[in-house]
Motif scaffolding. Structure first.
Motif, PDB file in Angstrom:
ATOM      1  N   ILE A 199       2.447   8.518   4.753  1.00 51.15           N
ATOM      2  CA  ILE A 199       1.160   8.623   3.717  1.00 51.15           C
ATOM      3  C   ILE A 199       0.364   7.458   4.357  1.00 51.15           C
ATOM      4  O   ILE A 199       0.643   6.360   4.424  1.00 51.15           O
ATOM      5  N   GLY A 200      -1.007   7.983   4.461  1.00 46.77           N
ATOM      6  CA  GLY A 200      -2.041   6.882   4.745  1.00 46.77           C
ATOM      7  C   GLY A 200      -1.388   6.109   6.054  1.00 46.77           C
ATOM      8  O   GLY A 200      -1.721   4.878   6.088  1.00 46.77           O
ATOM      9  N   GLY A 201      -0.942   6.880   6.879  1.00 49.02           N
ATOM     10  CA  GLY A 201      -0.708   6.078   8.145  1.00 49.02           C
ATOM     11  C   GLY A 201       0.590   5.189   8.289  1.00 49.02           C
ATOM     12  O   GLY A 201       0.964   4.537   9.210  1.00 49.02           O
ATOM     13  N   ARG A 202       1.186   5.321   7.240  1.00 44.66           N
ATOM     14  CA  ARG A 202       2.363   4.400   6.777  1.00 44.66           C
ATOM     15  C   ARG A 202       3.678   5.341   6.763  1.00 44.66           C
ATOM     16  O   ARG A 202       3.582   6.187   5.953  1.00 44.66           O
ATOM     17  N   ALA A 203       4.682   4.920   7.362  1.00 42.75           N
ATOM     18  CA  ALA A 203       5.880   5.684   7.306  1.00 42.75           C
ATOM     19  C   ALA A 203       6.755   4.916   5.947  1.00 42.75           C
ATOM     20  O   ALA A 203       7.086   3.647   5.887  1.00 42.75           O
ATOM     21  N   PHE A 204       7.106   5.773   5.227  1.00 37.65           N
ATOM     22  CA  PHE A 204       8.089   5.249   3.935  1.00 37.65           C
ATOM     23  C   PHE A 204       9.043   5.925   4.133  1.00 37.65           C
ATOM     24  O   PHE A 204       9.511   7.166   4.382  1.00 37.65           O
ATOM     25  N   TRP A 205      10.238   5.262   3.943  1.00 32.74           N
ATOM     26  CA  TRP A 205      11.684   5.640   4.221  1.00 32.74           C
ATOM     27  C   TRP A 205      12.386   5.897   2.747  1.00 32.74           C
ATOM     28  O   TRP A 205      12.401   4.901   2.040  1.00 32.74           O
ATOM     29  N   ARG A 206      12.577   6.803   2.468  1.00 30.72           N
ATOM     30  CA  ARG A 206      13.301   7.303   1.270  1.00 30.72           C
ATOM     31  C   ARG A 206      14.937   7.465   1.322  1.00 30.72           C
ATOM     32  O   ARG A 206      15.259   8.463   2.316  1.00 30.72           O
ATOM     33  N   GLY A 207      15.610   6.934   0.516  1.00 29.42           N
ATOM     34  CA  GLY A 207      17.197   6.948   0.800  1.00 29.42           C
ATOM     35  C   GLY A 207      17.936   6.276  -0.111  1.00 29.42           C
ATOM     36  O   GLY A 207      17.269   5.983  -1.410  1.00 29.42           O
ATOM     37  N   GLY A 252      -1.606  -8.408   5.946  1.00 27.99           N
ATOM     38  CA  GLY A 252      -3.015  -8.827   5.600  1.00 27.99           C
ATOM     39  C   GLY A 252      -3.036  -8.242   3.986  1.00 27.99           C
ATOM     40  O   GLY A 252      -2.239  -7.490   3.641  1.00 27.99           O
ATOM     41  N   LYS A 253      -4.103  -8.515   3.207  1.00 30.76           N
ATOM     42  CA  LYS A 253      -4.241  -8.310   1.725  1.00 30.76           C
ATOM     43  C   LYS A 253      -4.642  -6.769   1.845  1.00 30.76           C
ATOM     44  O   LYS A 253      -4.039  -6.132   0.580  1.00 30.76           O
ATOM     45  N   VAL A 254      -5.474  -6.230   2.226  1.00 27.37           N
ATOM     46  CA  VAL A 254      -5.830  -4.870   2.376  1.00 27.37           C
ATOM     47  C   VAL A 254      -4.641  -3.959   2.585  1.00 27.37           C
ATOM     48  O   VAL A 254      -4.431  -2.970   1.690  1.00 27.37           O
ATOM     49  N   ALA A 255      -4.065  -4.107   3.728  1.00 32.26           N
ATOM     50  CA  ALA A 255      -3.081  -3.112   3.965  1.00 32.26           C
ATOM     51  C   ALA A 255      -1.761  -3.475   3.136  1.00 32.26           C
ATOM     52  O   ALA A 255      -1.172  -2.360   2.628  1.00 32.26           O
ATOM     53  N   ALA A 256      -1.718  -4.633   2.194  1.00 32.79           N
ATOM     54  CA  ALA A 256      -0.626  -4.755   1.263  1.00 32.79           C
ATOM     55  C   ALA A 256      -0.962  -4.046  -0.084  1.00 32.79           C
ATOM     56  O   ALA A 256      -0.256  -3.365  -0.413  1.00 32.79           O
ATOM     57  N   ALA A 257      -2.342  -3.985  -0.227  1.00 31.67           N
ATOM     58  CA  ALA A 257      -2.836  -3.528  -1.607  1.00 31.67           C
ATOM     59  C   ALA A 257      -2.743  -2.041  -1.612  1.00 31.67           C
ATOM     60  O   ALA A 257      -2.247  -1.258  -2.343  1.00 31.67           O
ATOM     61  N   THR A 258      -3.032  -1.393  -0.297  1.00 29.82           N
ATOM     62  CA  THR A 258      -2.798  -0.028   0.115  1.00 29.82           C
ATOM     63  C   THR A 258      -1.319   0.572  -0.251  1.00 29.82           C
ATOM     64  O   THR A 258      -1.167   1.658  -0.826  1.00 29.82           O
ATOM     65  N   THR A 259      -0.416  -0.173   0.456  1.00 29.50           N
ATOM     66  CA  THR A 259       0.918   0.181   0.525  1.00 29.50           C
ATOM     67  C   THR A 259       1.419   0.037  -0.909  1.00 29.50           C
ATOM     68  O   THR A 259       2.114   1.065  -1.402  1.00 29.50           O
ATOM     69  N   ALA A 260       1.108  -0.879  -1.850  1.00 28.38           N
ATOM     70  CA  ALA A 260       1.546  -1.051  -2.980  1.00 28.38           C
ATOM     71  C   ALA A 260       1.034  -0.039  -3.883  1.00 28.38           C
ATOM     72  O   ALA A 260       1.834   0.795  -4.772  1.00 28.38           O
ATOM     73  N   ALA A 275       0.104   2.968  -2.876  1.00 26.85           N
ATOM     74  CA  ALA A 275       0.749   4.365  -2.497  1.00 26.85           C
ATOM     75  C   ALA A 275       2.461   4.493  -3.031  1.00 26.85           C
ATOM     76  O   ALA A 275       2.636   5.436  -3.577  1.00 26.85           O
ATOM     77  N   LEU A 276       2.922   3.208  -3.052  1.00 26.89           N
ATOM     78  CA  LEU A 276       4.101   3.408  -3.763  1.00 26.89           C
ATOM     79  C   LEU A 276       4.363   3.770  -5.032  1.00 26.89           C
ATOM     80  O   LEU A 276       5.310   4.398  -5.524  1.00 26.89           O
ATOM     81  N   ILE A 277       3.423   3.002  -5.668  1.00 30.16           N
ATOM     82  CA  ILE A 277       3.209   3.113  -7.125  1.00 30.16           C
ATOM     83  C   ILE A 277       2.780   4.770  -7.439  1.00 30.16           C
ATOM     84  O   ILE A 277       3.417   5.582  -8.197  1.00 30.16           O
ATOM     85  N   GLU A 278       1.629   5.202  -6.741  1.00 32.74           N
ATOM     86  CA  GLU A 278       1.061   6.517  -7.253  1.00 32.74           C
ATOM     87  C   GLU A 278       1.763   7.685  -6.485  1.00 32.74           C
ATOM     88  O   GLU A 278       2.170   8.732  -7.192  1.00 32.74           O
ATOM     89  N   ARG A 279       2.616   7.529  -5.560  1.00 36.24           N
ATOM     90  CA  ARG A 279       3.245   8.426  -4.691  1.00 36.24           C
ATOM     91  C   ARG A 279       4.525   8.592  -4.971  1.00 36.24           C
ATOM     92  O   ARG A 279       5.130   9.809  -4.775  1.00 36.24           O
ATOM     93  N   PHE A 280       5.104   7.560  -5.125  1.00 36.76           N
ATOM     94  CA  PHE A 280       6.856   7.381  -5.048  1.00 36.76           C
ATOM     95  C   PHE A 280       7.253   7.219  -6.614  1.00 36.76           C
ATOM     96  O   PHE A 280       8.389   7.244  -7.070  1.00 36.76           O
ATOM     97  N   GLY A 281       6.195   6.728  -7.371  1.00 33.45           N
ATOM     98  CA  GLY A 281       6.653   6.384  -9.008  1.00 33.45           C
ATOM     99  C   GLY A 281       7.508   5.296  -8.792  1.00 33.45           C
ATOM    100  O   GLY A 281       8.539   5.024  -9.866  1.00 33.45           O
TER     101      GLY A 281
END
Ligand code: SAH
Length: 251
Positions: free
Chosen positions: A30-38, A53-61, A63-69
């Protein structure tokens, strides 16, 4: 499906060490990032690299909340020590976070995040206390397993676990002059890195608990880059995975 806990790593070496503990991970991009669910010790887990960096970190955070709950986020990484006695090989567990490069003065006080009326964001007290216990457990056992070569190479002795203010900004702090300037501006800061305060702001927005542990890889001074890759490989990634392992096996 249960709500997962997010395990976030700042660097590839650390993520690899966490993934090595997960038997059944599935990758989703998602968004060019690999999320590993297991699964890890019976917990539903999403593991991901934050990006630097802060932008990459904010996007990852986000996505974790919105897409994976995710309902809890635990972040491991490395940082440069600033506080007196915060040495290479020590561990810092954050109690609160600040963006040291946020400066909208004179409209807002230096370091205040516009629109929030504050400059610091808090770590979650419950998971932070669990992370402190896990870190202390690892610091008691792990250093003696690293071998004398590694201990001598980095001058590691009796590593300690510190708790307090962690500061983030979009700079790798690697001059003594900059490190001194940060210490002068923010005397309470224990360590500096590039992501956690961005995670903290997003977690504040969504009301998601966050805890962060950082292994001190350097003193944010003129020698900060020396042997950084070796430290990640031989020390920090082993600390991270052992701390995550201890954290998830706590009851
Ligand atoms: N060489 C690395 C890049 C390191 S960037 C690579 O190849 O990927 C620095 C990373 O370490 C960031 O995740 C940052 O959060 C952390 N860090 C460690 N020491 C730091 C310091 N002195 N200043 C800022 N960030 C630091």
């Amino acid at each position: 499906m249960t709500t997962p806990v997010a395990i976030v790593s700042a660097l590839h070496e650390e993520l690899a060490a966490v993934l090595a503990l997960m038997p059944d991970e599935q990758q989703q991009t998602i968004g060019g990032r690999a999320f590993w669910r297991g699964h890890l010790h019976g917990h539903d887990v999403v593991a991901v690299l934050s990006g630097i960096g802060k932008v990459a970190a904010a996007t990852t955070a986000t996505a974790l909340i919105e897409r994976f709950g995710v309902q809890r986020i635990v972040f491991t990484g490395v940082a440069g020590g600033l506080g007196d006695g915060v040495n290479v090989g020590d561990v810092v567990v954050a109690q609160r976070f600040l963006q040291h490069d946020m400066d909208a003065s004179p409209i807002f006080p230096r370091h205040e995040v516009p629109g929030y009326g504050r400059s610091t964001f808090e770590a979650d007290a419950v998971i932070t206390a669990q992370l402190v216990r896990a870190s202390e457990q690892v610091l008691r056992a792990l250093p003696s397993q690293l071998g004398t070569d590694v201990l001598n190479a980095f001058g590691l002795q009796a590593p300690r676990c510190h708790q307090g203010l962690l500061i983030s900004g979009d700079r790798f702090v690697s001059t003594t002059a900059e490190s001194l300037a940060l210490r002068e501006a923010l005397p309470e800061a224990l360590a500096v890195e590039m992501e956690s305060a961005a995670f903290a702001q997003v977690c504040h927005d969504y009301g998601v608990p966050l805890a962060v542990v950082r292994t001190i890889s350097d003193r944010a001074d003129d020698a900060a880059h020396v042997d950084f890759p070796r430290f990640l490989r031989e020390v920090a990634s082993r600390y991270s995975s052992a701390i995550i392992d201890a954290f998830l096996t706590q009851r």
